[in-house]
Design an enzyme around this catalytic site. Structure first.
Site, short mmCIF file in Angstrom:
data_model
loop_
_atom_site.label_atom_id
_atom_site.label_comp_id
_atom_site.label_asym_id
_atom_site.label_seq_id
_atom_site.Cartn_x
_atom_site.Cartn_y
_atom_site.Cartn_z
N LYS A 9 0.50 -1.38 -0.20
CA LYS A 9 -0.15 -0.05 0.10
C LYS A 9 1.24 1.41 -0.42
O LYS A 9 2.38 1.08 0.43
CB LYS A 9 -0.79 0.65 1.21
CG LYS A 9 -1.79 -1.42 0.93
CD LYS A 9 -3.03 -0.78 2.14
CE LYS A 9 -3.90 -1.72 1.99
NZ LYS A 9 -4.83 -2.04 3.02
N TYR A 49 -12.72 -2.11 -2.57
CA TYR A 49 -13.42 -1.54 -1.19
C TYR A 49 -14.36 -1.81 -1.31
O TYR A 49 -15.25 -0.87 -0.21
CB TYR A 49 -12.42 -0.53 -0.55
CG TYR A 49 -11.05 -0.96 -0.06
CD1 TYR A 49 -10.81 -1.74 0.87
CD2 TYR A 49 -9.73 -0.74 -0.23
CE1 TYR A 49 -9.78 -2.75 1.20
CE2 TYR A 49 -8.23 -0.96 0.02
CZ TYR A 49 -8.56 -2.34 0.05
OH TYR A 49 -7.18 -3.25 1.25
N ASN A 112 -1.99 0.25 6.95
CA ASN A 112 -1.55 -0.83 7.35
C ASN A 112 -0.85 -1.66 5.86
O ASN A 112 -0.48 -2.90 6.31
CB ASN A 112 -2.53 -1.88 8.21
CG ASN A 112 -3.44 -2.21 6.99
OD1 ASN A 112 -3.06 -2.38 5.64
ND2 ASN A 112 -4.42 -2.98 7.49
N HIS A 115 -2.17 -5.60 1.58
CA HIS A 115 -3.78 -6.04 1.56
C HIS A 115 -3.36 -7.65 0.55
O HIS A 115 -1.99 -7.49 0.46
CB HIS A 115 -4.17 -5.17 0.26
CG HIS A 115 -5.74 -6.18 -0.41
ND1 HIS A 115 -6.86 -6.56 0.72
CD2 HIS A 115 -5.32 -7.13 -1.56
CE1 HIS A 115 -6.77 -7.10 -0.59
NE2 HIS A 115 -6.37 -7.62 -1.37
N GLU A 126 -9.71 -10.93 -7.84
CA GLU A 126 -8.73 -9.44 -8.03
C GLU A 126 -7.27 -9.45 -8.60
O GLU A 126 -7.32 -8.56 -9.63
CB GLU A 126 -8.52 -9.69 -6.13
CG GLU A 126 -9.70 -9.04 -5.20
CD GLU A 126 -9.10 -9.36 -3.63
OE1 GLU A 126 -7.58 -9.61 -3.53
OE2 GLU A 126 -10.03 -8.77 -3.30
#
Ligand code: ATP
Ligand code: MG
Length: 137
Positions: A9, A49, A112, A115, A126
């Protein structure tokens, strides 16, 4: 053998952690089949998301995920979906186990660092969102 989808990320890419995180991935049983750096568009982040669209953090999450480039990757290994989730650690780094990516590198519950797909079915969806079959080698 199973495949899973990973995103390094924006917070981690910004801090030059792609190599550090991939070292952890490669030290486990997981192989990196494909990897590329790109910017998620707002639309892509919203679709990615979508399950969280009613949550209070959704707008902030989309803004964060589009705040800089991400590294999208396809990983392969035995039980790759569950294994990668274990290596990542809990969503909230304060609750993540020692040695996990999020424990070492995540800045907050939102920023964080990584993913990972949460099921084989979602992994397939995905992966096909970002990669064609011929790119997985
Ligand atoms: P990911 O789907 O990114 O792999 P996850 O499956 O561990 O993470 P989810 O519950 O699917 O966690 O949440 C998706 C992402 O939304 C989290 O990784 C985090 O970036 C953000 N997020 C989740 N919960 C919160 C929260 N309470 N506050 C802010 N951001 C959150
Ligand atoms: Mg999730």
């Amino acid at each position: 053998m199973q495949k899973t989808f990973s995103i390094i990320k924006p917070d981690a890419v910004k801090r030059n952690l792609i190599g550090h995180i991939n070292q952890i991935i490669e030290s486990s049983e997981l192989k990196i089949l494909a990897s590329k750096k790109l910017y998620l568009t707002k639309k892509q982040a919203e679709i990615f998301y979508e399950v969280h669209k009613e949550r209070p953090f959704f707008d902030s999450l989309v803004e964060y995920m589009t705040s800089g480039p991400v590294q999208v990757q396809v990983l392969e290994g035995n039980n790759a979906v569950a294994n990668y989730r274990k290596i990542m650690g809990a969503t909230n780094p304060a609750e993540a186990e020692e040695g996990t990516i999020r424990k070492q590198y995540a800045e907050s519950i939102e920023a964080n660092s990584v993913h990972g797909s949460d099921s084989e079915e979602n992994a397939k969806i995905e992966i096909s969102f970002f990669f064609s079959g011929s790119e997985l080698v």
